[in-house]
Structures are given as structure tokens and as C-alpha cells.
Design an enzyme around this catalytic site. Structure first.
Site, short mmCIF file in Angstrom:
data_model
loop_
_atom_site.label_atom_id
_atom_site.label_comp_id
_atom_site.label_asym_id
_atom_site.label_seq_id
_atom_site.Cartn_x
_atom_site.Cartn_y
_atom_site.Cartn_z
N ARG A 76 0.84 -1.20 0.00
CA ARG A 76 0.00 0.00 0.00
C ARG A 76 0.88 1.25 0.00
O ARG A 76 2.09 1.17 0.18
CB ARG A 76 -0.86 0.05 1.28
CG ARG A 76 -1.84 -1.07 1.41
CD ARG A 76 -2.65 -0.94 2.69
NE ARG A 76 -1.93 -1.39 3.87
CZ ARG A 76 -1.80 -0.68 4.99
NH1 ARG A 76 -2.34 0.51 5.07
NH2 ARG A 76 -1.15 -1.16 6.03
N ASN A 103 11.21 0.68 3.30
CA ASN A 103 10.05 1.59 3.32
C ASN A 103 9.05 1.26 4.42
O ASN A 103 8.44 2.16 4.98
CB ASN A 103 9.35 1.53 1.96
CG ASN A 103 7.96 2.16 2.03
OD1 ASN A 103 7.82 3.39 2.04
ND2 ASN A 103 6.93 1.33 2.13
N SER A 145 11.68 10.39 7.36
CA SER A 145 10.50 11.25 7.51
C SER A 145 10.93 12.62 8.00
O SER A 145 11.97 12.76 8.66
CB SER A 145 9.53 10.64 8.53
OG SER A 145 8.50 11.57 8.84
N TYR A 199 7.56 7.41 17.21
CA TYR A 199 7.72 7.49 15.75
C TYR A 199 8.87 8.45 15.41
O TYR A 199 9.73 8.14 14.60
CB TYR A 199 6.41 7.96 15.11
CG TYR A 199 6.44 8.03 13.60
CD1 TYR A 199 6.26 6.90 12.83
CD2 TYR A 199 6.65 9.24 12.94
CE1 TYR A 199 6.29 6.95 11.43
CE2 TYR A 199 6.67 9.31 11.56
CZ TYR A 199 6.49 8.17 10.81
OH TYR A 199 6.52 8.23 9.43
P1 NAP Z 1 0.95 2.87 5.08
O1 NAP Z 1 0.06 3.42 4.05
O2 NAP Z 1 0.45 2.68 6.46
O3 NAP Z 1 1.57 1.48 4.54
C1 NAP Z 1 2.46 0.80 5.36
C2 NAP Z 1 3.09 -0.34 4.58
O4 NAP Z 1 4.09 -0.96 5.39
C3 NAP Z 1 2.09 -1.43 4.22
O5 NAP Z 1 2.50 -2.00 3.01
C4 NAP Z 1 2.25 -2.42 5.37
O6 NAP Z 1 1.89 -3.76 5.02
C5 NAP Z 1 3.74 -2.32 5.59
N1 NAP Z 1 4.19 -2.72 6.93
C6 NAP Z 1 3.88 -2.14 8.11
N2 NAP Z 1 4.50 -2.79 9.11
C7 NAP Z 1 5.20 -3.81 8.54
C8 NAP Z 1 6.04 -4.82 9.04
N3 NAP Z 1 6.28 -4.95 10.36
N4 NAP Z 1 6.61 -5.69 8.18
C9 NAP Z 1 6.38 -5.60 6.84
N5 NAP Z 1 5.60 -4.63 6.32
C10 NAP Z 1 5.02 -3.76 7.16
O7 NAP Z 1 2.26 3.79 5.25
P2 NAP Z 1 2.91 4.87 4.25
O8 NAP Z 1 2.33 6.18 4.55
O9 NAP Z 1 2.92 4.35 2.88
O10 NAP Z 1 4.40 4.89 4.85
C11 NAP Z 1 5.48 4.20 4.24
C12 NAP Z 1 6.77 4.71 4.86
O11 NAP Z 1 6.87 6.12 4.65
C13 NAP Z 1 6.85 4.51 6.37
O12 NAP Z 1 8.18 4.21 6.74
C14 NAP Z 1 6.46 5.86 6.91
O13 NAP Z 1 6.99 6.09 8.19
C15 NAP Z 1 7.08 6.77 5.87
N6 NAP Z 1 6.51 8.12 5.81
C16 NAP Z 1 5.19 8.31 5.54
C17 NAP Z 1 4.69 9.61 5.46
C18 NAP Z 1 3.26 9.91 5.15
O14 NAP Z 1 2.87 11.09 5.22
N7 NAP Z 1 2.44 8.96 4.77
C19 NAP Z 1 5.56 10.70 5.69
C20 NAP Z 1 6.89 10.45 5.97
C21 NAP Z 1 7.35 9.16 6.02
P3 NAP Z 1 0.34 -4.28 5.14
O15 NAP Z 1 -0.40 -3.63 4.01
O16 NAP Z 1 0.44 -5.75 4.99
O17 NAP Z 1 -0.16 -3.83 6.47
#
Ligand code: NAP
Length: 263
Positions: A21, A96, A154, A167
């Protein structure tokens, strides 16, 4: 087309954690568009992972789905083993996968359980996966593609949010992880990068959507829009294609200018 010096005839193999995702899916698709074979890791959401696989394959790229919890040592080992068993090598690791605390609570109320869980997924997992991937990259015969590791950090690495302290601490740790890996792996010509996304439209930011809509509308970021997984995916593709090869340990803000100090 790959950058000069980064040109390649063979297909690169990328392992993207948390690619079912959000940002990880955006990264997987951007790599597939550039002809990379992609290992799509996820933790529990098999349907979403299948959808990513279909989208990757629609670009004509090979795809391997691997369910594994990156917080778990056995999960990480299996993830890398399956990658090597299928493709015989790894050219790019994108750390990621990440999670927000299950509950946003004040710093004074954070439980040890939440601290341990978030640090295990966001920092310990990436550390040991990078360690194992780097060993594999060093051991494998050198191909046409320079091996690289990209950590998704982040803006929380330097922005204090007192209702998700664990976090922020995990992402500050990722910043040092990037520096350490870059220094250690340069002698093996493995490039290491950190991408620092800002406010990106994914499930993770869903619960705070109204708040971020308001803040972005008020000018929190110089570029007044949400970031997208595609924004991050394109940046990963630029690194993967060799456009930043005289840089290592570099932090690339993908944040609409959030990091700028303004007066
Ligand atoms: P998200 O939509 O919540 O998706 C999280 C993804 O990580 C999903 O594919 C989930 O798998 C997987 N995941 C979570 N825990 C896991 C684990 N223990 N082992 C394997 N896979 C795991 O998050 P996102 O917003 O795309 O974030 C992705 C990265 O970007 C993260 O590191 C987050 O901290 C960083 N980030 C996000 C933002 C933002 O604004 N969204 C900003 C800065 C940084 P499932 O689908 O199977 O649950």
C-alpha cells in the site's frame, strides 16, 4: 533511460518493504515502470499486496510477493532468502515499511509496548535488513548495476510531535542509520540514501486528513498540496537509475518544501 555511468543492460532486482500500500506501492510501480524486477513485501494485507503485484506485472516487470514481518528476525531472513532464491541477486533495497504508533498519546503516556513495537518496525527492522542485504550485495558477483540502499525516513526525524514520540525517535534513528551505512558501504560502491517524505496521502495519514488539509491550505508547506506515493516513487527511480551516483548518505526531502525555515 539510465543516467550516464548508470547505464545497464540487465534487469535490476529491487526489494521494497511495505509495498502492498501507500508509498511502498508507489515505489514498486515506479521501479517496475523503469524495468526493475520487484520483490513486494507486506505484513498482513494480502489483497493489497496482490493488487500491487498485478500493477507491477502490468508494466511487464517480474514480481515476487513475500509476506514477512520486518520486525522479526526470521521474517527478515526469509524475505532475503526468497528474494535470492527467485532472482539470484539483490541490487536495491528500499527500507520503506513503517508504522505510526497504534495510538497517538502524549509523550508522558507512551507505553513501553508501543515504544518497542514502533522502534522494532521502523528502526531495528531496517537496520538488520540493510545489514543482511549489504552482505549479500558484497558477496554477489558484480553486475552492471551499482547496488544501492534507500531508507524512507520522515520529516519526523527533526520535527517534534509530542503525541507520537516513538515514531519521531525511530525516524531520527533512520537518519543515523543512513549515515552509518553510507560510510561503511562506500568502499564496496554501495550507494546509500535517505528520502524524507513530508505529508503524503496514504492510509497512515488518513486519521489526520482534516488537520493536514487545513494546515496545507494555510501554507504549512511552500508547495500547497499533499504529496503522493508517486512523488516518492519517482525520486526512488531517479536514484535507482543512477542519477545520483556521486552522492551517498544524501538526504532528499520529498516534502513540498516543509523543511525550509521561513520568516
Ligand atoms: P501505510 O500506508 O500505512 O503502509 C504501510 C506499509 O508498510 C504497508 O504495506 C504495510 O503492510 C507495511 N508494513 C507495516 N508494518 C510492517 C512490518 N512490520 N513488516 C512488513 N511490512 C510492514 O504507510 P505509508 O504512509 O505508505 O508509509 C510508508 C513509509 O513512509 C513509512 O516508513 C512511513 O513512516 C514513511 N513516511 C510516511 C509519510 C506519510 O505522510 N504517509 C511521511 C513520511 C514518512 P500491510 O499492508 O500488509 O499492512
Amino acid at each position: 533511460m539510465a543516467a550516464e555511468g548508470g547505464g545497464r543492460a540487465e534487469t535490476g532486482v529491487a526489494l521494497v518493504t511495505g509495498a502492498s500500500r501507500g508509498i511502498g506501492r508507489g515505489i514498486a510501480l515506479a521501479l517496475a515502470e523503469h524495468g526493475w524486477s520487484v520483490v513486494v513485501n507486506y505484513r498482513g494485507n494480502a489483497d493489497a499486496a496482490q493488487a500491487t503485484r498485478q500493477a507491477v506485472e502490468a508494466h511487464g516487470a517480474a514480481c515476487l510477493l513475500v509476506q514477512a514481518d520486518i520486525a522479526d528476525a526470521h521474517g527478515r531472513a526469509r524475505l532475503l532468502d526468497e528474494t535470492l532464491a527467485r532472482f539470484g541477486r539483490i541490487d536495491l533495497l528500499v527500507n520503506n515499511a513503517g508504522m505510526a504508533p497504534r495510538q497517538r498519546v502524549d509523550l508522558l503516556e507512551v507505553s513501553e509496548a508501543s515504544y518497542d513495537e514502533v522502534l522494532a518496525v521502523n528502526l531495528k527492522g531496517p537496520f538488520f535488513l540493510a545489514q543482511a542485504a549489504a552482505r549479500a550485495m558484497i558477496a554477489q558477483p558484480r553486475g552492471a548495476i551499482r547496488p544501492r540502499i534507500i531508507n524512507i525516513g520522515s520529516i519526523s526525524a527533526y520535527t517534534a510531535s509530542i503525541n507520537r514520540a516513538e515514531y519521531c525517535i525511530s525516524k531520527a534513528g533512520v537518519a543515523m542509520l543512513t549515515a552509518l551505512l553510507a560510510d561503511r558501504l562506500a568502499e564496496h560502491d554501495i550507494g546509500v540514501y535517505e528520502l524524507r517524505p513530508g505529508i503524503i496521502d496514504t492510509d497512515m495519514t488518513g486519521p489526520a486528513k482534516a488537520k493536514y488539509d487545513r494546515l496545507i491550505g494555510e501554507g504549512l508547506t511552500p508547495i500547497r498540496r499533499w504529496g503522493t506515493p508517486e512523488d516518492v516513487g519517482r525520486t526512488v527511480a531517479a536514484i535507482a537509475e543512477g542519477y545520483l551516483d556521486f552522492s551517498t548518505g544524501e538526504v532528499i526531502n520529498v516534502d513540498g518544501g516543509f523543511h525550509l525555515r521561513r520568516l
